[in-house]
Design a protein around this motif. Structure first.
Motif, PDB file in Angstrom:
ATOM      1  N   ARG A 489       0.806  -1.225   0.000  1.00 49.28           N
ATOM      2  CA  ARG A 489       0.000   0.000   0.000  1.00 49.28           C
ATOM      3  C   ARG A 489       0.836   1.272   0.000  1.00 49.28           C
ATOM      4  NH1 ARG A 489      -5.222  -1.614   0.520  1.00 49.28           N
ATOM      5  NH2 ARG A 489      -5.605  -3.566   1.634  1.00 49.28           N
ATOM      6  N   GLN A 490       2.139   1.154  -0.049  1.00 51.04           N
ATOM      7  CA  GLN A 490       2.989   2.339  -0.106  1.00 51.04           C
ATOM      8  C   GLN A 490       2.911   2.994  -1.483  1.00 51.04           C
ATOM      9  OE1 GLN A 490       4.398   3.690   2.406  1.00 51.04           O
ATOM     10  NE2 GLN A 490       5.191   2.187   3.842  1.00 51.04           N
ATOM     11  N   TYR A 491       3.085   4.312  -1.494  1.00 51.87           N
ATOM     12  CA  TYR A 491       3.040   5.080  -2.733  1.00 51.87           C
ATOM     13  C   TYR A 491       4.331   4.871  -3.547  1.00 51.87           C
ATOM     14  CZ  TYR A 491       3.231   9.025  -5.935  1.00 51.87           C
ATOM     15  OH  TYR A 491       3.352   9.791  -7.061  1.00 51.87           O
ATOM     16  N   GLY A 492       4.178   4.827  -4.871  1.00 47.81           N
ATOM     17  CA  GLY A 492       5.319   4.912  -5.778  1.00 47.81           C
ATOM     18  C   GLY A 492       6.106   3.637  -5.980  1.00 47.81           C
ATOM     19  N   LEU A 493       5.565   2.488  -5.544  1.00 46.72           N
ATOM     20  CA  LEU A 493       6.336   1.250  -5.673  1.00 46.72           C
ATOM     21  C   LEU A 493       6.615   0.892  -7.123  1.00 46.72           C
ATOM     22  CD1 LEU A 493       4.693  -1.001  -2.921  1.00 46.72           C
ATOM     23  CD2 LEU A 493       6.705   0.462  -2.744  1.00 46.72           C
ATOM     24  N   TRP A 494       5.744   1.348  -8.032  1.00 42.56           N
ATOM     25  CA  TRP A 494       5.960   1.050  -9.451  1.00 42.56           C
ATOM     26  C   TRP A 494       7.285   1.617  -9.954  1.00 42.56           C
ATOM     27  CZ3 TRP A 494       2.016   4.005  -7.369  1.00 42.56           C
ATOM     28  CH2 TRP A 494       2.142   5.392  -7.519  1.00 42.56           C
ATOM     29  N   GLU A 495       7.748   2.720  -9.351  1.00 41.19           N
ATOM     30  CA  GLU A 495       9.003   3.331  -9.796  1.00 41.19           C
ATOM     31  C   GLU A 495      10.232   2.545  -9.323  1.00 41.19           C
ATOM     32  OE1 GLU A 495       8.909   7.403  -8.522  1.00 41.19           O
ATOM     33  OE2 GLU A 495       7.741   8.015 -10.293  1.00 41.19           O
ATOM     34  N   ARG A 496      10.055   1.662  -8.357  1.00 46.89           N
ATOM     35  CA  ARG A 496      11.190   0.894  -7.838  1.00 46.89           C
ATOM     36  C   ARG A 496      11.682  -0.134  -8.857  1.00 46.89           C
ATOM     37  NH1 ARG A 496      13.404   3.608  -3.958  1.00 46.89           N
ATOM     38  NH2 ARG A 496      13.902   1.930  -2.516  1.00 46.89           N
ATOM     39  N   TYR A 497      10.805  -0.537  -9.783  1.00 49.69           N
ATOM     40  CA  TYR A 497      11.223  -1.542 -10.769  1.00 49.69           C
ATOM     41  C   TYR A 497      12.419  -1.055 -11.585  1.00 49.69           C
ATOM     42  CZ  TYR A 497      11.266  -4.733 -14.701  1.00 49.69           C
ATOM     43  OH  TYR A 497      11.680  -5.635 -15.660  1.00 49.69           O
ATOM     44  N   ALA A 498      12.323   0.189 -12.083  1.00 47.15           N
ATOM     45  CA  ALA A 498      13.412   0.725 -12.912  1.00 47.15           C
ATOM     46  C   ALA A 498      14.703   0.867 -12.115  1.00 47.15           C
ATOM     47  CB  ALA A 498      13.001   2.073 -13.504  1.00 47.15           C
ATOM     48  N   GLU A 499      14.591   1.055 -10.804  1.00 42.10           N
ATOM     49  CA  GLU A 499      15.799   1.134  -9.980  1.00 42.10           C
ATOM     50  C   GLU A 499      16.429  -0.244  -9.787  1.00 42.10           C
ATOM     51  OE1 GLU A 499      14.640   3.155  -6.400  1.00 42.10           O
ATOM     52  OE2 GLU A 499      13.541   4.684  -7.522  1.00 42.10           O
ATOM     53  N   LEU A 500      15.596  -1.265  -9.692  1.00 36.71           N
ATOM     54  CA  LEU A 500      16.112  -2.623  -9.539  1.00 36.71           C
ATOM     55  C   LEU A 500      16.610  -3.191 -10.868  1.00 36.71           C
ATOM     56  CD1 LEU A 500      13.345  -4.001  -7.165  1.00 36.71           C
ATOM     57  CD2 LEU A 500      15.761  -3.790  -6.592  1.00 36.71           C
ATOM     58  N   TYR A 501      15.940  -2.792 -11.950  1.00 39.76           N
ATOM     59  CA  TYR A 501      16.294  -3.298 -13.287  1.00 39.76           C
ATOM     60  C   TYR A 501      16.525  -2.106 -14.214  1.00 39.76           C
ATOM     61  CZ  TYR A 501      14.315  -7.577 -11.322  1.00 39.76           C
ATOM     62  OH  TYR A 501      14.041  -8.658 -10.518  1.00 39.76           O
ATOM     63  N   PRO A 502      17.619  -1.371 -14.029  1.00 36.23           N
ATOM     64  CA  PRO A 502      17.812  -0.122 -14.780  1.00 36.23           C
ATOM     65  C   PRO A 502      18.072  -0.341 -16.275  1.00 36.23           C
ATOM     66  CG  PRO A 502      19.747  -0.627 -13.457  1.00 36.23           C
ATOM     67  CD  PRO A 502      18.696  -1.610 -13.057  1.00 36.23           C
ATOM     68  N   ASP A 503      18.680  -1.457 -16.639  1.00 37.83           N
ATOM     69  CA  ASP A 503      19.109  -1.642 -18.030  1.00 37.83           C
ATOM     70  C   ASP A 503      18.455  -2.841 -18.700  1.00 37.83           C
ATOM     71  OD1 ASP A 503      20.995   0.503 -17.790  1.00 37.83           O
ATOM     72  OD2 ASP A 503      22.253  -0.876 -16.613  1.00 37.83           O
TER      73      ASP A 503
END
Length: 647
Positions: A489-503
């Motif tokens: 339920r935390q905000y913005g978790l969708w943006e964490r994907y690009a940080e975990l898989y940047p390339d």
């Protein structure tokens, strides 16, 4: 009724009879415990006097923005919904004696209102009982044959409480906290985030909340758990609770998610909404069809305590009252003929078994199965059903089920079993008549299965909760959900994907990877810059010792959510012009943006030609090609590859 409060309701006489006073502008109902004031003939809750406080409603708001029924509707061809606070045009006392008062505020439709008002007759009812610390409300909606077509996007009851008093909100034992003020959401105290509902608290009135995110969708709840929620004041210690004793009048089944309470302080009773589902849960009435439905009753419960040091005391009492209300359902005192009483209703029982010969030679108990009645439809149609009543229970450990207090009518019996994919439907229409107690005996569900499991990812439970849910960005947290089971339920978790898989994208290797740490909870787009998003392609790698030539394997993909997304599946060749399988554009449930771990359930059963597979290492590519926004994407429930039968 239960006691009015944990430690008495203050200096009141709970033995007082119910009194009704009617004037040109107001209807006042009191019972010695509290006083309810309704506008005449609008039927808006303008005041609730209780425990020495003149009004629990927000006195800074206009009278028609305190406690009200509302709906969102649209005429044919009009996409944008019209918001309508339902105001009555005629007031009646349905019944009044010293033990009970029931009043009615009606608004009837006629052809002169075409295009201006929703084509419904609406009867809003309010009930006050002697010795009861709270009031009931319910509504009867009717659309007659020959009336115009329309769509209904939402209907609910909303209460706006005093922001100077109600600061503590509770939805569950582990979901309660001091909340921000509504002023905190406005600039410069609040900074808008990716959509209007989400605000970063940069300078809140309560400095302890600085740096947190507030978003009403963080407080959503599945209807099966959405029985009591509300607010507490500490000075004086008062609770204002919304209790929903039955789900029968709510749409979309037990897993449907709805709003509860949120910053305002606001508390809601949601009856019908498209939240976490999309237009599938917005009924459309066409060809002048006749429709009538009772929404509610729901109970607004008031409690108080001499000792305000422990807010859990009021919450625990509200939970007790909720159980009292549930056990009293269906209420004997609601006087509309359209609300059926116990003796007018029916019951149904039986036992559900699961037959999967690749798991066990014997039929298995459908332990914990969801079993329910909803309007006749296709297999699984209950989760999109939004016009009738639904009645659900959880089966016992041996698969036995008993559904009580069913409104008379025609239904299908539906079920789904945690741990197994797919949906069950009894291939018969059941007619429930008054007094029926129908025993169906043993029913057998055969879940989709063509061959042995070669591998599987996840747990078939219609949720992505078992997958990897990342920690939130420390700049965008809600402290309630730190180290919480609902960390999604935390905000913005969708943006964490690009940080975990940047390339490069996620690669999952059968036999090596762990879905709880290596399978991201949602397949989302990768953010390139503020306005550009890149589609993602996930890989599942697995080894086959041999391939059975000329045979068909089966790849089963159960989705927990889809938000304007598409699933394309490629076997060992992601560059072929056309995917081996594609869903097309599906889903508008917005579960990614709205912090849900699921929306609507989808199951795809894909035939896999043995020619697509190779001996040795294989790769399945899962591509989500739609990339216009960060919120387009998929959540998986469960994936399984089955070998050909008999291999």
């Amino acid at each position: 009724m239960g006691p009015p409060s944990p430690a008495g309701a203050g200096a009141v006489d709970a033995t007082d009879g119910v009194r009704v006073k009617v004037s040109n502008r107001y209807v006042e109902i009191k019972n010695g415990i509290f006083e309810l004031t309704l506008s005449n003939p609008d039927g808006i809750v303008t005041g609730v006097r209780y425990n020495g406080v003149d009004n629990l409603m927000e006195i800074l708001n206009k009278e028609d923005n305190r406690g009200y029924w509302d709906l969102v509707w649209n005429p044919p061809g009009q996409k944008t919904g019209i918001f309508d606070v339902i105001k009555g045009t005629e007031f009646r006392i349905i019944y009044h004696d010293e033990n009970q008062a029931e009043v009615s505020f009606t608004r009837n439709w006629d052809p002169s209102l075409e295009g201006k008002a929703v084509p419904l007759n609406i009867d809003k009812r309010f009930i006050v009982l002697r010795g009861s610390s709270g009031f009931y409300t319910y509504g009867i909606y009717e659309h007659k044959e020959g009336w115009p077509d329309f769509g209904l996007g939402e209907t609910r009851v909303a209460f706006k409480l005093r922001k100077d008093k109600f600061h503590y909100m509770a939805l569950a034992d582990n979901r309660q906290r001091i909340m921000p003020m509504p002023d905190d959401r406005l600039p410069p105290r609040g900074q808008p985030l990716a959509y209007p509902e989400a605000v970063l608290l940069v300078d809140p009135i309560n400095p302890d909340l600085r740096g947190e995110v507030d978003d009403k969708y963080q407080y959503s709840c599945e209807d099966q758990c959405n029985n009591v929620h509300g607010w507490m004041s500490f000075d004086p210690p008062i609770g204002f609770w919304q209790i929903t004793p039955s789900d029968e009048f709510r749409t979309g089944g037990p897993l449907k998610q709805n709003l509860t309470s949120h910053v305002g302080p606001t508390t809601l009773a949601m009856f019908l909404s498209a939240h976490y589902a999309g237009d599938d849960l917005s009924p459309v009435f066409t060809n002048g069809e006749y429709w009538k439905k009772v929404h509610g009753p729901v109970f607004m419960y008031l409690n108080s305590s001499w000792d305000g040091s422990d807010p859990t005391m009021l919450w625990e009492d509200a939970k007790v009252q909720m159980m009292i209300e549930k056990e009293s359902w269906p209420y004997s005192f609601a006087l509309s003929e359209d609300f059926q009483k116990t003796e007018q209703r029916g019951c149904i029982s039986g036992r559900l078994l699961v037959r999967d010969r690749y798991i066990d030679d014997e039929d298995l108990y459908a332990s914990g199965a969801y079993v329910g009645l909803a309007l006749p439809g296709e297999v699984g149609s209950w989760q999109r059903e939004c016009k009738g009543y639904q009645f659900w229970c959880r089966a016992d450990v041996d698969g036995s089920f008993y559904i009580r207090s069913i409104v008379t009518g025609n239904y299908n019996l539906y079920a789904w079993v945690p741990g197994f994919i797919g949906d069950y439907r009894l291939d018969a229409t059941l007619t429930i008549a008054s007094g029926d107690d129908i025993y169906l005996g043993d029913l057998v569900y055969e879940p989709p299965r063509d061959g042995p499991t070669m591998w599987e990812i996840g747990v078939p439970d219609r949720s992505a909760a078992e997958f990897y849910v990342p920690d939130p960005n420390p700049n965008y947290i809600n402290r309630l959900y730190i180290n919480h089971p609902d960390r999604f339920r935390q905000y913005g978790l969708w943006e964490r994907y690009a940080e975990l898989y940047p390339d490069s994208d996620l690669v999952y290797t059968i036999g090596q990877s762990d879905y709880s740490t290596d399978w991201f909870y949602a397949q989302v787009n990768r953010k390139v810059d503020d306005n550009t998003y890149q589609p993602t392609t996930w890989q599942i790698k697995f080894t086959l010792d041999s391939v059975s030539p000329g045979s068909t394997y089966k790849f089963r993909v159960a989705l927990a959510s889809s938000a304007r997304a598409e699933l394309q599946v490629f076997f060992n060749d992601q560059n072929r012009g056309v995917p081996h399988f594609a869903t097309g554009l599906i889903g508008r449930d917005n579960a990614i943006a709205r912090h849900g771990i699921h929306g609507l359930y989808w199951l795809f059963n894909i035939n896999v030609d043995s020619a697509w597979l190779v001996q040795g290492m294989n790769t399945i590519y899962l591509k989500q090609p739609r990339n216009q926004s960060p919120f387009q994407g998929l959540m998986y429930d469960y994936l399984r590859l089955e070998g050909p039968c008999g291999c």
